[in-house]
Design an enzyme around this catalytic site. Structure first.
Site, short mmCIF file in Angstrom:
data_model
loop_
_atom_site.label_atom_id
_atom_site.label_comp_id
_atom_site.label_asym_id
_atom_site.label_seq_id
_atom_site.Cartn_x
_atom_site.Cartn_y
_atom_site.Cartn_z
N THR A 48 0.71 -1.30 0.07
CA THR A 48 0.06 -0.03 -0.02
C THR A 48 0.86 1.07 0.08
O THR A 48 2.02 1.02 0.28
CB THR A 48 -0.94 0.09 1.24
OG1 THR A 48 -1.72 1.08 1.20
CG2 THR A 48 -0.20 -0.18 2.57
N CYS A 49 0.36 2.37 -0.35
CA CYS A 49 1.26 3.87 -0.28
C CYS A 49 0.00 4.81 -0.27
O CYS A 49 -0.90 4.66 0.39
CB CYS A 49 1.98 3.85 -1.47
SG CYS A 49 1.11 3.70 -3.27
N GLY A 50 0.32 5.81 -1.05
CA GLY A 50 -0.80 6.93 -1.04
C GLY A 50 -1.82 6.58 -2.10
O GLY A 50 -2.93 6.99 -1.70
N TRP A 82 -3.89 4.61 0.74
CA TRP A 82 -4.35 5.61 1.78
C TRP A 82 -5.48 6.59 1.28
O TRP A 82 -5.85 7.25 2.14
CB TRP A 82 -3.13 6.57 2.13
CG TRP A 82 -3.47 6.98 3.52
CD1 TRP A 82 -3.55 8.14 3.73
CD2 TRP A 82 -3.63 6.48 4.83
NE1 TRP A 82 -3.68 8.45 5.22
CE2 TRP A 82 -3.96 7.14 6.04
CE3 TRP A 82 -3.79 5.10 5.09
CZ2 TRP A 82 -4.30 7.14 7.11
CZ3 TRP A 82 -3.95 4.62 6.55
CH2 TRP A 82 -4.18 5.60 7.50
#
Length: 285
Positions: A240-242, A269
């Protein structure tokens, strides 16, 4: 795994040696965070690797979703690739203008669609230019090519699946954002998102996987980086990331070290941080 592998990562020398291969297709997948003073399409039109086609990951996405560049429906992916003259039997090489940044996202999309003959250019366009390799501003000659797609649903996770994984603890959730964003000490670049991270996730900033020249670190070093971050490589991984772009760098690194049971949380996110009914952790916990 050798550092050059047409299913994950190829060197600039490998690409130059294969530039005239009839079944090679090159994609410029440059993309930058909103507010970054760079125009990837203008840069592509000014100079690109000979034969490269430009892909806009904001266009190659599911526009039915309010979330940024979610994976597109199969039909849209096939249509866009056909328009670019990319199809069955092609070896695809993806690069970007930052080194390794957005290209792995397109590599992951191909993998999601069941296409394995795709690699990221190690070091991307900056390394290619630094080595004075050929560039052009000519548009490529494109001919339609049929593409067969078999979506690999296990490679992508939605918010419900990630929420279940946080409760069960049966996956390693790996967050590729900076430590400051992970801990909630720095505001998110997208407005309206809560600071922090998914409970139970581990922080491994994508930058830790890269050398100073934008190339991916050697496989042995990558493995040590994952282990030092407390990640159990025997467990299936969710990245996962932004917004699901730099998370794909972690997927690429996992694939490089033979840890192939990995998926990507596409909403990342941008989705989790938006909904008040989803728990958020801050600090190192």
């Amino acid at each position: 795994m050798p550092q050059t592998d047409p299913k994950t990562l190829v060197s600039t020398q490998w690409l130059q040696d294969h530039l005239r291969d009839p079944d090679l297709r090159i994609i410029d997948a440059s993309w930058y965070l909103p507010g970054t003073p760079r125009d990837p399409l203008a840069e592509y039109k000014a100079a690109h690797i000979p034969g490269a086609r430009y892909v806009d990951i904001d266009d190659l996405s599911d526009h039915r979703s309010d979330l940024p560049h979610m994976a597109p429906p199969v039909e849209k992916f096939m249509s866009r690739m056909r328009t670019l003259g990319i199809g069955d039997g092609h070896q695809v090489v993806v690069y970007d203008g930052a080194g390794i940044y957005s290209a792995p996202r397109v590599w992951w999309l191909f993998r999601l669609m069941g296409k394995a003959d795709v690699a990221v250019l190690d070091g991307g366009f900056p390394k290619w230019q630094a080595e004075a390799r050929p560039v052009t501003d000519d548009a490529p000659v494109i001919r339609d090519r049929h593409m067969t797609v078999t979506r690999q649903n296990q490679m992508v996770k939605d918010v419900t699946q990630v929420a279940a994984a946080t409760k069960l603890g049966d996956h390693e959730i790996i967050d590729a954002r900076s430590r400051a964003r992970f801990c909630g000490d720095e505001p998110e670049p997208r407005p309206g998102l809560r600071p922090g991270h998914i409970p139970g996730s581990r922080n491994l900033p994508y930058t830790a996987l890269l050398n100073d020249n934008g190339t991916l670190k050697p496989d042995g070093e990558l493995r040590m980086i994952f282990e030092r971050a407390g990640i159990d490589l025997k467990k299936p991984a969710i990245t996962t990331c932004g917004s699901g772009v730099t998370a794909a760098i972690v997927n690429l690194a996992l694939e490089r070290i033979g840890s192939t049971n990995h998926s990507l949380y596409d909403g990342s996110w941008a989705e989790w941080g938006m909904y008040g009914d989803l728990r958020v952790a801050t600090g190192d916990n």
